[in-house]
Design an enzyme around this catalytic site. Structure first.
Site, PDB file in Angstrom:
ATOM      1  N   GLY B  50       0.809  -1.220   0.000  1.00 38.81           N
ATOM      2  CA  GLY B  50       0.000   0.000   0.000  1.00 38.81           C
ATOM      3  C   GLY B  50       0.834   1.259   0.000  1.00 38.81           C
ATOM      4  O   GLY B  50       0.411   2.304   0.477  1.00 38.81           O
ATOM      5  N   CYS B  51       2.033   1.173  -0.543  1.00 40.94           N
ATOM      6  CA  CYS B  51       2.930   2.320  -0.426  1.00 40.94           C
ATOM      7  C   CYS B  51       3.439   2.747  -1.791  1.00 40.94           C
ATOM      8  O   CYS B  51       3.538   1.971  -2.717  1.00 40.94           O
ATOM      9  CB  CYS B  51       4.117   1.946   0.427  1.00 40.94           C
ATOM     10  SG  CYS B  51       3.647   1.077   1.906  1.00 40.94           S
ATOM     11  N   GLN B  52       3.821   4.013  -1.868  1.00 39.78           N
ATOM     12  CA  GLN B  52       4.431   4.550  -3.084  1.00 39.78           C
ATOM     13  C   GLN B  52       5.794   3.935  -3.322  1.00 39.78           C
ATOM     14  O   GLN B  52       6.154   3.590  -4.425  1.00 39.78           O
ATOM     15  CB  GLN B  52       4.596   6.051  -2.931  1.00 39.78           C
ATOM     16  CG  GLN B  52       3.610   6.832  -3.734  1.00 39.78           C
ATOM     17  CD  GLN B  52       4.104   8.240  -3.941  1.00 39.78           C
ATOM     18  OE1 GLN B  52       5.148   8.478  -4.522  1.00 39.78           O
ATOM     19  NE2 GLN B  52       3.330   9.174  -3.467  1.00 39.78           N
TER      20      GLN B  52
END
Ligand SMILES: Cc1ncc(COP(=O)(O)O)c(C=O)c1O
Lengths: 405, 141
Positions: B50-52
């Site tokens: 869920g991260c960039q």
């Protein structure tokens, strides 16, 4: 006549700010645009001198607020060339507008029917249709795009079947900048009796929008991406649809008569505006559109196209740059990746140099997958950006690339 | 060294940088050093999603101390990870649970720990503390 960008910049108080001790270069306009003083003042004046609930009181202020609110509606209708202000529904934004349509058309959609979207949709114009299809056991079909970011129109034609209930497409892609041929799409869809919803979130501030000419059935946008306030948006719908679709939410404002047994609903547009609306937001939107109108959308388009062409040319001088989105018809958005460098790192360093860009998936994960990237760096321009800012950005980018390689 | 002492040494090290470029160049240098994690642990199981920027975190116990290893595909994130690991790894679960991260504030990197940054660092720290808590519960039993 030269584009009056210096004058325009002085209308936007936020632009004179420093960020990390550097003059702010705001290149994240596709996420949200800044607000001119006229809009800020309009909202503040409303709360200082006009605030009252609309359509309810017969006292002075309520009358003023109601009149101004309804004038804003008329202004929006005129701005996008809708036939009547009854076709303008105030919402919270594009996402809210699309959800309104997805909820109210739910009953049209039967098992094995289909809804068509495109591969370049924002999650806002994807997830509501996907969830509707799941709920109704229908199929979601996705029109592919080519590697430059143009819609595959032939594939689209073949996808439309007698069971197609709606086609939803973005006017301008927030990632690629592609301007889609909406008029042509509507034409094709209407030949098969399929209504078309257009996601205009990225269009209103950049190109001229004429719903009458486009002949689309629904058109949605957010005020905050067109120099207006956050939390305000519009759903345009042809009255033939709005009259026959059921209400979205229930409550005050949207009713005519209520007994404990039954309710008759109000006429459009009020049928779709349950509860107290964002009056200040509507007035702010009107002022923002008026601001655009005064400068002239065609002048804005021409100016932003020049900026985009300049930035595109400059950025290709940097080694390892790959531009994502090279459609023939595009505007105001430049997405790119640089070989071997993570977008997040670039964004972080650009921020240190006062340049605000967006990095990541831009709420379009399937699109990133298609281009084989985990994310991009996106610069997006507005009417107050300048060539000189592009130069600052390019210098900052070179510096950042240097540090990272 | 205690966690506080290690944090202090990071602060001292960063004190010499008087502009952001030196500071970030140093972070990038830290980030470019060899992987901080065994390649075999760089998989879906250890991915913080869920991260960039993607972050992988592995933890193991050694004589009552926790050894963290981690990695990221973004080099600045990785630089910050290497600082976090330097400060936290090798401490007891109780110390890790109690640790605060004000040292990142003092060296001007606090913004990277904002949950809205979506770089995975916040989730990583949460994961580190969860691991420490789980280990503490196990040894208390
Ligand atoms: C193409 C497009 N559609 C929809 C949206 C959603 O707009 P909002 O968040 O204002 O509802 C955006 C905003 O990023 C967008 O760019």
């Amino acid at each position: 006549m030269a584009f009056p960008v210096t004058q325009i910049r002085s209308d936007f108080p936020i632009l004179s700010q420093k960020v990390n001790n550097k003059p702010l270069v705001y290149f994240d306009n596709a996420a949200t645009t800044q607000k001119p003083l006229a809009v800020i003042n309009r909202i503040s004046d409303y709360y200082k001198t006009e605030n009252s609930n609309v359509h309810r009181g017969n006292h002075y202020l309520s009358q003023i607020a109601s009149d101004h609110f309804e004038n804003a509606r008329k202004y929006v209708a005129g701005f996008i060339n809708a036939t009547s202000e009854k076709e303008i529904i105030f919402t919270k934004g594009t996402t809210d507008s699309i959800n309104l349509v997805a909820s109210t058309i739910a009953e049209w959609v039967k098992p094995n029917d289909n809804i068509i979207i495109t591969a370049m949709e924002h999650h806002s114009n994807l997830v509501p249709w996907q969830q509707l299809c799941i709920k109704q056991k229908a199929n979601l079909k996705v029109v592919p795009i080519d590697y430059d970011g143009n819609l595959d129109m032939d594939a689209m034609k073949k996808m439309i079947t007698p069971s197609t209930k709606l086609l939803a497409v973005t006017h301008i892609s927030n990632v690629l900048g592609t301007i889609n041929p909406i008029k042509e799409i509507v034409n094709i869809a209407h030949k098969h009796g399929v209504p078309v919803l257009v996601d205009g979130a990225q269009a209103l501030a950049h190109i001229s929008v004429d719903v009458n000419n486009l002949d689309c059935d629904f058109y949605t946008f957010s005020a905050h991406k067109a120099y207006g306030p956050m939390g305000m948006g519009v759903l345009y719908g042809k009255s033939v649809w709005l009259e026959q679709l059921p209400p979205y939410q229930y409550g005050g404002e949207m009713i005519k008569n209520v007994t404990f047994e039954k309710t008759t609903f109000n006429n459009i547009p009020y049928k779709y505006e349950a509860g107290t609306p964002d009056v200040a937001g509507a007035l702010g939107l009107e002022t923002a559109l008026n601001y655009i109108k005064k400068i002239g959308i065609n002048n804005i388009r021409e100016y932003e196209d020049q900026l985009l062409a300049y930035a595109t040319e400059k950025i290709t001088e940097i080694d390892g740059v790959r531009i994502v989105g090279k459609a023939k018809d595009k505007t105001a958005v430049l997405s790119f990746v640089i070989n071997g460098i993570h977008p997040y790192d670039l964004g972080t360093l650009l921020d240190q140099m006062g340049v605000a860009v967006r990095t990541g998936t831009h709420c379009a994960q399937p699109l990133m997958e298609y281009f084989g990237v985990s994310g991009t760096i996106r610069t997006s321009f507005g009417l107050y950006n300048t060539q000189q800012e592009v130069d600052v950005f390019i210098d900052a980018l070179k510096k950042a690339v240097n540090m990272l390689s | 060294m205690t966690i506080q002492e290690k944090a202090k040494s990071v602060i001292d090290e960063f004190a010499i940088f008087d502009d952001w470029m030196d500071k970030y160049s140093y972070l990038i240098e830290l980030g470019k050093e060899l992987p901080l994690i065994d390649e075999k642990h760089k998989n879906q199981t250890y991915l913080i999603s869920g991260c960039q920027s993607r972050v992988w975190l592995h933890a193991e116990e050694n004589n009552g101390k926790i050894i963290f290893t981690a990695d990221s595909d973004a080099v600045i994130t990785k630089g910050i990870i290497s600082l976090l690991i330097r400060v936290l790894s090798g401490s007891s679960p109780a110390k890790i649970i109690a640790a605060d991260f004000s040292f990142l504030d003092e060296i001007g990197l606090k913004a990277h720990l904002s949950p809205t940054r979506a770089n995975g660092l916040v989730s990583m720290i949460k994961q580190m503390k969860l691991y420490a808590r789980a280990l503490q519960l196990k040894s208390n039993r």
